[in-house]
Motif scaffolding. Structure first.
Motif, mmCIF file in Angstrom:
data_model
loop_
_atom_site.group_PDB
_atom_site.id
_atom_site.type_symbol
_atom_site.label_atom_id
_atom_site.label_comp_id
_atom_site.label_asym_id
_atom_site.label_seq_id
_atom_site.Cartn_x
_atom_site.Cartn_y
_atom_site.Cartn_z
ATOM 1 N N GLU A 1 -2.324 -8.308 -1.932
ATOM 2 C CA GLU A 1 -3.717 -8.549 -2.292
ATOM 3 C C GLU A 1 -4.616 -8.552 -1.061
ATOM 4 O O GLU A 1 -5.704 -7.968 -1.062
ATOM 5 N N GLU A 2 -4.151 -9.209 0.017
ATOM 6 C CA GLU A 2 -4.974 -9.287 1.225
ATOM 7 C C GLU A 2 -5.160 -7.913 1.873
ATOM 8 O O GLU A 2 -6.232 -7.605 2.389
ATOM 9 N N THR A 3 -4.129 -7.089 1.839
ATOM 10 C CA THR A 3 -4.206 -5.792 2.511
ATOM 11 C C THR A 3 -4.837 -4.710 1.638
ATOM 12 O O THR A 3 -5.723 -3.975 2.082
ATOM 13 N N LEU A 4 -4.398 -4.597 0.394
ATOM 14 C CA LEU A 4 -4.848 -3.498 -0.459
ATOM 15 C C LEU A 4 -6.131 -3.801 -1.217
ATOM 16 O O LEU A 4 -6.956 -2.908 -1.422
ATOM 17 N N VAL A 5 -6.287 -5.041 -1.666
ATOM 18 C CA VAL A 5 -7.459 -5.397 -2.472
ATOM 19 C C VAL A 5 -8.621 -5.854 -1.597
ATOM 20 O O VAL A 5 -9.749 -5.390 -1.744
ATOM 21 N N LYS A 6 -8.324 -6.734 -0.627
ATOM 22 C CA LYS A 6 -9.385 -7.307 0.198
ATOM 23 C C LYS A 6 -9.602 -6.567 1.509
ATOM 24 O O LYS A 6 -10.558 -6.846 2.231
ATOM 25 N N GLY A 7 -8.716 -5.644 1.833
ATOM 26 C CA GLY A 7 -8.897 -4.832 3.033
ATOM 27 C C GLY A 7 -8.688 -5.563 4.342
ATOM 28 O O GLY A 7 -9.215 -5.151 5.379
ATOM 29 N N LYS A 8 -7.895 -6.629 4.345
ATOM 30 C CA LYS A 8 -7.620 -7.394 5.564
ATOM 31 C C LYS A 8 -6.248 -7.007 6.114
ATOM 32 O O LYS A 8 -5.501 -6.258 5.504
ATOM 33 N N LEU A 9 -5.926 -7.552 7.271
ATOM 34 C CA LEU A 9 -4.601 -7.388 7.880
ATOM 35 C C LEU A 9 -4.189 -5.916 7.954
ATOM 36 O O LEU A 9 -3.125 -5.512 7.481
ATOM 37 N N TYR A 10 -5.020 -5.133 8.607
ATOM 38 C CA TYR A 10 -4.782 -3.692 8.707
ATOM 39 C C TYR A 10 -3.433 -3.380 9.344
ATOM 40 O O TYR A 10 -2.728 -2.451 8.918
ATOM 41 N N LYS A 11 -3.053 -4.155 10.367
ATOM 42 C CA LYS A 11 -1.804 -3.876 11.085
ATOM 43 C C LYS A 11 -0.565 -4.420 10.349
ATOM 44 O O LYS A 11 0.556 -4.228 10.803
ATOM 45 N N VAL A 12 -0.788 -5.085 9.239
ATOM 46 C CA VAL A 12 0.329 -5.622 8.444
ATOM 47 C C VAL A 12 0.601 -4.736 7.233
ATOM 48 O O VAL A 12 1.708 -4.723 6.693
ATOM 49 N N LYS A 13 -0.378 -3.962 6.846
ATOM 50 C CA LYS A 13 -0.331 -3.193 5.598
ATOM 51 C C LYS A 13 0.920 -2.333 5.470
ATOM 52 O O LYS A 13 1.610 -2.365 4.434
ATOM 53 N N GLU A 14 1.257 -1.556 6.498
ATOM 54 C CA GLU A 14 2.409 -0.655 6.399
ATOM 55 C C GLU A 14 3.719 -1.422 6.250
ATOM 56 O O GLU A 14 4.622 -0.986 5.534
ATOM 57 N N SER A 15 3.818 -2.567 6.915
ATOM 58 C CA SER A 15 5.033 -3.375 6.784
ATOM 59 C C SER A 15 5.158 -3.970 5.389
ATOM 60 O O SER A 15 6.263 -4.087 4.850
ATOM 61 N N VAL A 16 4.027 -4.343 4.792
ATOM 62 C CA VAL A 16 4.052 -4.857 3.422
ATOM 63 C C VAL A 16 4.607 -3.799 2.484
ATOM 64 O O VAL A 16 5.478 -4.075 1.652
ATOM 65 N N LEU A 17 4.130 -2.566 2.636
ATOM 66 C CA LEU A 17 4.525 -1.489 1.731
ATOM 67 C C LEU A 17 5.928 -0.967 2.003
ATOM 68 O O LEU A 17 6.647 -0.588 1.078
ATOM 69 N N ASN A 18 6.332 -0.948 3.264
ATOM 70 C CA ASN A 18 7.616 -0.335 3.619
ATOM 71 C C ASN A 18 8.773 -1.314 3.724
ATOM 72 O O ASN A 18 9.935 -0.891 3.641
ATOM 73 N N TYR A 19 8.476 -2.601 3.922
ATOM 74 C CA TYR A 19 9.551 -3.570 4.137
ATOM 75 C C TYR A 19 9.457 -4.807 3.242
ATOM 76 O O TYR A 19 10.431 -5.161 2.583
ATOM 77 N N PHE A 20 8.298 -5.472 3.226
ATOM 78 C CA PHE A 20 8.204 -6.723 2.469
ATOM 79 C C PHE A 20 8.589 -6.512 1.000
ATOM 80 O O PHE A 20 9.328 -7.308 0.422
#
Length: 215
Positions: free
Chosen positions: A168-187
């Motif tokens: 939600e923070e990365t895709l919906v709210k546009g925050k944590l730009y440097k975390v986004k790829e890790s959320v999608l690829n690992y988390f």
């Protein structure tokens, strides 16, 4: 991640040194971490809110969140099957794991809002802590480790609320730009339950702006 989801099949049949159980001893307060020499109670009492210390020291995470694999601290020991069995039967050490989890959530600008479900929300100082995550991307590896540890040591129900929060923070709210790829690829893939993974992938796809690039 595949080995983790399959419970490390390559470890089956290997002999384990179960006499000392160093990881369980650490959580029971019977030994200190190495090389830092920190006991679990010291970590809880003296490291909470010490953001600079939590950021700069890289050797504690392997002791506080155990896995059946090597990390960057080669003085830490891999978790064994026997330790996992003993850990899951010990409510005292499980409570200490939850306390460690809450300490790290605070470090990331997050707090648990429901101890039963594991639901989380932002803390009041989230801006500063989010900025730290964007500046120090090694924390993405730490979060992946924390998620896998929760899934191994009795708290898989805590995984989805945290990953959903990051989606939600990365895709919906546009925050944590440097975390986004890790959320999608690992988390997302730190779940052994296939249905949970599918639900989170679907949620990610529905909120991914450039859907033709999603795969």
């Amino acid at each position: 991640m595949q080995k983790y989801r399959c419970d490390y099949p390559d470890l089956c049949g290997q002999e384990e040194d179960d006499r000392r159980m160093p990881n369980l001893q650490f959580f029971r307060g019977q030994r200190a971490s190495s090389p830092d020499g920190v006991y679990i109670e010291d970590f809880h009492n003296n490291w909470y809110g010490k953001y600079s210390k939590l950021e700069a020291v890289h050797s504690y995470i392997q002791w506080v969140f155990h896995l059946q694999e090597r990390g960057m601290n080669y003085q830490a020991k891999e978790l064994t099957k026997k330790e996992i069995e003993a850990f899951l039967e010990d409510e005292t050490v499980k409570k200490k794991l939850v306390k460690s989890y809450k300490l790290m959530l605070d470090f990331y600008g997050i707090q648990m809002s429901n101890d039963t479900t594991g639901e989380v929300r932002c803390t009041n100082n989230w801006r500063d802590r989010f900025d730290n995550m964007d500046r120090h991307t090694h924390n993405n590896l730490r979060i992946t480790r924390i998620l896998k540890c929760l899934g191994t040591l009795g708290f898989p129900h805590y995984q989805a609320p945290l990953v959903r929060f990051f989606l939600e923070e990365t895709l919906v709210k546009g925050k944590l730009y440097k975390v986004k790829e890790s959320v999608l690829n690992y988390f997302i893939f730190a779940f052994r339950d296939q249905q949970q993974r599918r639900e989170l992938v679907k949620y990610a796809y529905e909120n991914y702006e450039a859907k033709h690039e999603f795969v």
